[in-house]
Design a protein around this motif. Sequence first.
Motif, PDB file in Angstrom:
ATOM      1  N   ALA A   1       0.942  -1.043   0.011  1.00  0.00           N
ATOM      2  CA  ALA A   1       0.117   0.070   0.021  1.00  0.00           C
ATOM      3  C   ALA A   1       0.721   1.253  -0.061  1.00  0.00           C
ATOM      4  O   ALA A   1       1.929   1.305   0.486  1.00  0.00           O
ATOM      5  CB  ALA A   1      -0.667   0.125   1.263  1.00  0.00           C
ATOM      6  N   VAL A   2       0.464   2.284  -0.655  1.00  0.00           N
ATOM      7  CA  VAL A   2       1.206   3.569  -0.796  1.00  0.00           C
ATOM      8  C   VAL A   2       0.730   4.391   0.303  1.00  0.00           C
ATOM      9  O   VAL A   2      -0.388   4.651   0.470  1.00  0.00           O
ATOM     10  CB  VAL A   2       0.981   4.326  -1.946  1.00  0.00           C
ATOM     11  CG1 VAL A   2       1.434   5.597  -1.962  1.00  0.00           C
ATOM     12  CG2 VAL A   2       1.716   3.682  -3.209  1.00  0.00           C
ATOM     13  N   ASP A   3       1.793   4.931   1.294  1.00  0.00           N
ATOM     14  CA  ASP A   3       1.503   5.723   2.372  1.00  0.00           C
ATOM     15  C   ASP A   3       1.326   7.118   1.791  1.00  0.00           C
ATOM     16  O   ASP A   3       2.613   7.664   1.709  1.00  0.00           O
ATOM     17  CB  ASP A   3       2.325   5.287   3.574  1.00  0.00           C
ATOM     18  CG  ASP A   3       2.256   6.211   4.683  1.00  0.00           C
ATOM     19  OD1 ASP A   3       1.444   7.018   4.601  1.00  0.00           O
ATOM     20  OD2 ASP A   3       2.545   6.053   5.778  1.00  0.00           O
ATOM     21  N   PRO A   4       0.504   8.011   1.722  1.00  0.00           N
ATOM     22  CA  PRO A   4       0.560   9.288   1.198  1.00  0.00           C
ATOM     23  C   PRO A   4       1.402  10.254   2.085  1.00  0.00           C
ATOM     24  O   PRO A   4       2.055  10.826   1.681  1.00  0.00           O
ATOM     25  CB  PRO A   4      -0.584   9.832   1.294  1.00  0.00           C
ATOM     26  CG  PRO A   4      -1.695   8.697   1.262  1.00  0.00           C
ATOM     27  CD  PRO A   4      -1.017   7.425   1.993  1.00  0.00           C
ATOM     28  N   ALA A   5       1.250   9.816   3.336  1.00  0.00           N
ATOM     29  CA  ALA A   5       2.306  10.615   4.340  1.00  0.00           C
ATOM     30  C   ALA A   5       3.715  10.596   3.931  1.00  0.00           C
ATOM     31  O   ALA A   5       4.563  11.720   4.092  1.00  0.00           O
ATOM     32  CB  ALA A   5       1.999  10.564   5.772  1.00  0.00           C
ATOM     33  N   LYS A   6       4.025   9.155   3.753  1.00  0.00           N
ATOM     34  CA  LYS A   6       5.649   9.087   3.402  1.00  0.00           C
ATOM     35  C   LYS A   6       5.940   9.509   2.105  1.00  0.00           C
ATOM     36  O   LYS A   6       6.978  10.234   2.074  1.00  0.00           O
ATOM     37  CB  LYS A   6       5.731   7.558   3.393  1.00  0.00           C
ATOM     38  CG  LYS A   6       6.071   7.087   4.985  1.00  0.00           C
ATOM     39  CD  LYS A   6       6.039   5.604   4.679  1.00  0.00           C
ATOM     40  CE  LYS A   6       7.271   4.765   4.163  1.00  0.00           C
ATOM     41  NZ  LYS A   6       7.115   3.128   4.244  1.00  0.00           N
TER      42      LYS A   6
ATOM     43  N   MET B   1      19.348  11.281  -0.407  1.00  0.00           N
ATOM     44  CA  MET B   1      17.953  10.885  -0.434  1.00  0.00           C
ATOM     45  C   MET B   1      18.053   9.124  -0.222  1.00  0.00           C
ATOM     46  O   MET B   1      18.591   8.428  -0.954  1.00  0.00           O
ATOM     47  CB  MET B   1      17.767  10.965  -1.940  1.00  0.00           C
ATOM     48  CG  MET B   1      16.029  11.319  -2.148  1.00  0.00           C
ATOM     49  SD  MET B   1      15.620  13.100  -1.332  1.00  0.00           S
ATOM     50  CE  MET B   1      14.089  12.727  -0.973  1.00  0.00           C
ATOM     51  N   ASP B   2      17.353   9.064   0.961  1.00  0.00           N
ATOM     52  CA  ASP B   2      17.465   7.516   1.158  1.00  0.00           C
ATOM     53  C   ASP B   2      16.066   6.827   1.216  1.00  0.00           C
ATOM     54  O   ASP B   2      14.978   7.015   1.978  1.00  0.00           O
ATOM     55  CB  ASP B   2      17.622   7.434   2.671  1.00  0.00           C
ATOM     56  CG  ASP B   2      17.667   5.803   3.004  1.00  0.00           C
ATOM     57  OD1 ASP B   2      17.621   5.100   2.311  1.00  0.00           O
ATOM     58  OD2 ASP B   2      17.622   5.773   4.519  1.00  0.00           O
ATOM     59  N   PHE B   3      15.683   6.098   0.016  1.00  0.00           N
ATOM     60  CA  PHE B   3      14.440   5.894  -0.392  1.00  0.00           C
ATOM     61  C   PHE B   3      14.258   4.079   0.161  1.00  0.00           C
ATOM     62  O   PHE B   3      13.197   3.524   0.010  1.00  0.00           O
ATOM     63  CB  PHE B   3      14.122   5.667  -1.930  1.00  0.00           C
ATOM     64  CG  PHE B   3      14.015   6.867  -2.475  1.00  0.00           C
ATOM     65  CD1 PHE B   3      13.609   8.089  -1.603  1.00  0.00           C
ATOM     66  CD2 PHE B   3      14.151   7.233  -3.857  1.00  0.00           C
ATOM     67  CE1 PHE B   3      13.396   9.134  -2.216  1.00  0.00           C
ATOM     68  CE2 PHE B   3      13.952   8.545  -4.231  1.00  0.00           C
ATOM     69  CZ  PHE B   3      13.538   9.549  -3.500  1.00  0.00           C
ATOM     70  N   SER B   4      15.132   3.752   0.861  1.00  0.00           N
ATOM     71  CA  SER B   4      15.052   2.386   1.475  1.00  0.00           C
ATOM     72  C   SER B   4      13.816   2.189   2.351  1.00  0.00           C
ATOM     73  O   SER B   4      13.419   0.915   2.575  1.00  0.00           O
ATOM     74  CB  SER B   4      16.542   2.057   2.052  1.00  0.00           C
ATOM     75  OG  SER B   4      16.722   2.600   3.343  1.00  0.00           O
ATOM     76  N   GLN B   5      13.337   3.261   2.801  1.00  0.00           N
ATOM     77  CA  GLN B   5      12.165   3.124   3.873  1.00  0.00           C
ATOM     78  C   GLN B   5      10.685   3.046   3.033  1.00  0.00           C
ATOM     79  O   GLN B   5       9.830   2.659   3.437  1.00  0.00           O
ATOM     80  CB  GLN B   5      12.138   4.264   4.747  1.00  0.00           C
ATOM     81  CG  GLN B   5      13.108   4.350   5.743  1.00  0.00           C
ATOM     82  CD  GLN B   5      13.402   5.644   6.508  1.00  0.00           C
ATOM     83  OE1 GLN B   5      12.466   6.312   6.242  1.00  0.00           O
ATOM     84  NE2 GLN B   5      13.877   5.771   7.337  1.00  0.00           N
ATOM     85  N   LEU B   6      11.000   3.053   1.691  1.00  0.00           N
ATOM     86  CA  LEU B   6       9.923   2.984   0.912  1.00  0.00           C
ATOM     87  C   LEU B   6       9.665   1.835   0.321  1.00  0.00           C
ATOM     88  O   LEU B   6      10.470   1.003  -0.136  1.00  0.00           O
ATOM     89  CB  LEU B   6       9.696   3.985  -0.245  1.00  0.00           C
ATOM     90  CG  LEU B   6      10.142   5.624   0.077  1.00  0.00           C
ATOM     91  CD1 LEU B   6      10.109   6.427  -1.052  1.00  0.00           C
ATOM     92  CD2 LEU B   6       9.012   6.144   0.920  1.00  0.00           C
TER      93      LEU B   6
ATOM     94  N   GLY C   1       7.936  -1.002  -2.768  1.00  0.00           N
ATOM     95  CA  GLY C   1       7.961  -0.816  -4.039  1.00  0.00           C
ATOM     96  C   GLY C   1       6.903   0.152  -4.855  1.00  0.00           C
ATOM     97  O   GLY C   1       7.364   0.828  -5.439  1.00  0.00           O
ATOM     98  N   PRO C   2       5.639   0.124  -4.494  1.00  0.00           N
ATOM     99  CA  PRO C   2       4.830   1.017  -5.243  1.00  0.00           C
ATOM    100  C   PRO C   2       5.187   2.532  -4.912  1.00  0.00           C
ATOM    101  O   PRO C   2       4.984   3.452  -5.575  1.00  0.00           O
ATOM    102  CB  PRO C   2       3.398   0.849  -4.744  1.00  0.00           C
ATOM    103  CG  PRO C   2       3.566  -0.836  -4.212  1.00  0.00           C
ATOM    104  CD  PRO C   2       4.944  -0.944  -3.654  1.00  0.00           C
ATOM    105  N   GLU C   3       5.665   2.543  -3.457  1.00  0.00           N
ATOM    106  CA  GLU C   3       6.089   4.091  -3.125  1.00  0.00           C
ATOM    107  C   GLU C   3       7.154   4.394  -4.017  1.00  0.00           C
ATOM    108  O   GLU C   3       7.316   5.626  -4.336  1.00  0.00           O
ATOM    109  CB  GLU C   3       6.059   4.075  -1.666  1.00  0.00           C
ATOM    110  CG  GLU C   3       4.979   4.116  -0.744  1.00  0.00           C
ATOM    111  CD  GLU C   3       5.298   3.688   0.762  1.00  0.00           C
ATOM    112  OE1 GLU C   3       4.170   3.938   1.432  1.00  0.00           O
ATOM    113  OE2 GLU C   3       6.587   3.306   1.108  1.00  0.00           O
ATOM    114  N   GLN C   4       8.212   3.472  -4.055  1.00  0.00           N
ATOM    115  CA  GLN C   4       9.426   3.968  -4.683  1.00  0.00           C
ATOM    116  C   GLN C   4       8.987   4.300  -6.236  1.00  0.00           C
ATOM    117  O   GLN C   4       9.574   5.046  -6.996  1.00  0.00           O
ATOM    118  CB  GLN C   4      10.409   2.664  -4.955  1.00  0.00           C
ATOM    119  CG  GLN C   4      11.009   2.628  -3.667  1.00  0.00           C
ATOM    120  CD  GLN C   4      12.199   1.591  -3.264  1.00  0.00           C
ATOM    121  OE1 GLN C   4      12.820   1.304  -4.381  1.00  0.00           O
ATOM    122  NE2 GLN C   4      12.886   1.504  -2.310  1.00  0.00           N
TER     123      GLN C   4
END
Lengths: 101, 101, 101, 89, 89, 89
Positions: free
Chosen positions: C14-19, F1-6, F8-11
């Motif tokens: 799920a995409v977290d909009p806040a993040k 920029m550290d994207f490791s906390q995101l 797959g879909p967020e990345q």
Amino acid sequence: MSFIFGGKQQNPNAVDPAKIEMAVAELDMITDVFNRLVSSCYSKCIQPNPMSHRYVEGDLLKGEGVCIDRCSAKFFEVNKLVGERMQTMGGAAQAGGSFGH
Amino acid sequence: MSFIFGGKQQNPNAVDPAKIEMAVAELDMITDVFNRLVSSCYSKCIQPNPMSHRYVEGDLLKGEGVCIDRCSAKFFEVNKLVGERMQTMGGAAQAGGSFGH
Amino acid sequence: MSFIFGGKQQNPNAVDPAKIEMAVAELDMITDVFNRLVSSCYSKCIQPNPMSHRYVEGDLLKGEGVCIDRCSAKFFEVNKLVGERMQTMGGAAQAGGSFGH
Amino acid sequence: MDFSQLNGPEQAQMTAVIEKKQMQDFMKLYTGLVERCFNACAQDFTSKALTTNETTCVQNCVDKFLKHSERVGARFGEYNAVCLMYYIP
Amino acid sequence: MDFSQLNGPEQAQMTAVIEKKQMQDFMKLYTGLVERCFNACAQDFTSKALTTNETTCVQNCVDKFLKHSERVGARFGEYNAVCLMYYIP
Amino acid sequence: MDFSQLNGPEQAQMTAVIEKKQMQDFMKLYTGLVERCFNACAQDFTSKALTTNETTCVQNCVDKFLKHSERVGARFGEYNAVCLMYYIP
């Protein structure tokens, strides 16, 4: 039954995007005016000569504080005057977007 | 039957977000260029000496009008020249975003 | 069965909009800092006297390159110092938005 | 600006975008003029009220800037926008 | 800012917008201060490290600007925001 | 920029955001260069056409600014971005 009585247009819980957009535009404008006021009165009252200013103290001097108050008052007057003048000139809106798109 | 014939990709009434995004970017750029043109030619033609300028009249003087026309023409030439030069330099896009994110 | 085990909050897809919003804000800030750095060090190192500067060559002079390195290092120090000072002053956030909306 | 490549719904969406942008541009023109004319005209900070000279200066400043913008806009219109776009690398 | 014309859900949405905007404003204040105080205070490029004078200058610059902003904010608050809006043509 | 906390879909979403932002940044670099080099080089308004001197000046201005940006970018890359973020109060 809400689809019979009330309907979308009257629904007191529906979000009207146009109203939100206007409120956001108003907020953006207030912030913009404030930022320009801060920066203008800083130039007028704190650093009339930016080249010689080396910040020898971090407090506002008494004269600087008085200047800020007068500067803000004049800025509000200019704000009002510009609004009136733009209305007089009319078609001012076009001046900013008259290249035909 | 639209799921058989046509489909999403060909639908003449579907909104393509990529096309909208490109059109908005183009519009933003045109506005940006126009605003920079207005402000640059204002500095060059209307207030070459901002400190001494007190706006004794609200009309454009004849010389100011001529200056604006020439200034705009030169600005468009510079616009073209910068575009060509950035292409020559190549990899210019990276110059603005080369710090590795 | 995902509505029993896991649920929305734990869904790894799920995409977290806040993040996303935080990451975009971070990206905007990095770009903003970079652009201010470029423009500040340009004023300090390349055109200390903009009026007399006519760009007689397109390469960086040796002295300009050295100046850019030192200027960047000082800019990062100022960046750190301003952050610390704003924390000390406290309530700095309010200073930028204290006119009560 | 060439919208002929856009279909009906896309053109409708662009029209909405342009209207929103025009409102934003107008507001920016307005606040920008306040800042520009304030900086050019307000010089005397021994009182809170604008002097007669300052008031006249602000009015002339607004008039002149709008006439300037209009003339630049006319030149900009003549210069084909597509031409402008052509040179983006 | 008068939100009384907005209903509950609209007010909730505006609150979210304002929170986001406050974060952006704060970041802009921060990066703007870095630029302003760097430009005013960094003068000596014969070394990489800030001199004592430059460090003091930056601290005073931050303090002074924030105090200035606060005072302007107080005047801005007194001046009714609605009044400001009234004059938009 | 550290994207490791995101995840797959967020990345994927961030990648789209970054691509859009890069296009905007490039356009801003381009229009900013036009303004900067025009202001520095265009001095003679007795004719409509750029003089040879003005043309050379604009080309050098573009070259120099891009080389400057590149060098600043190299220093900026060395300076860990996380470090920068660390000091946001």
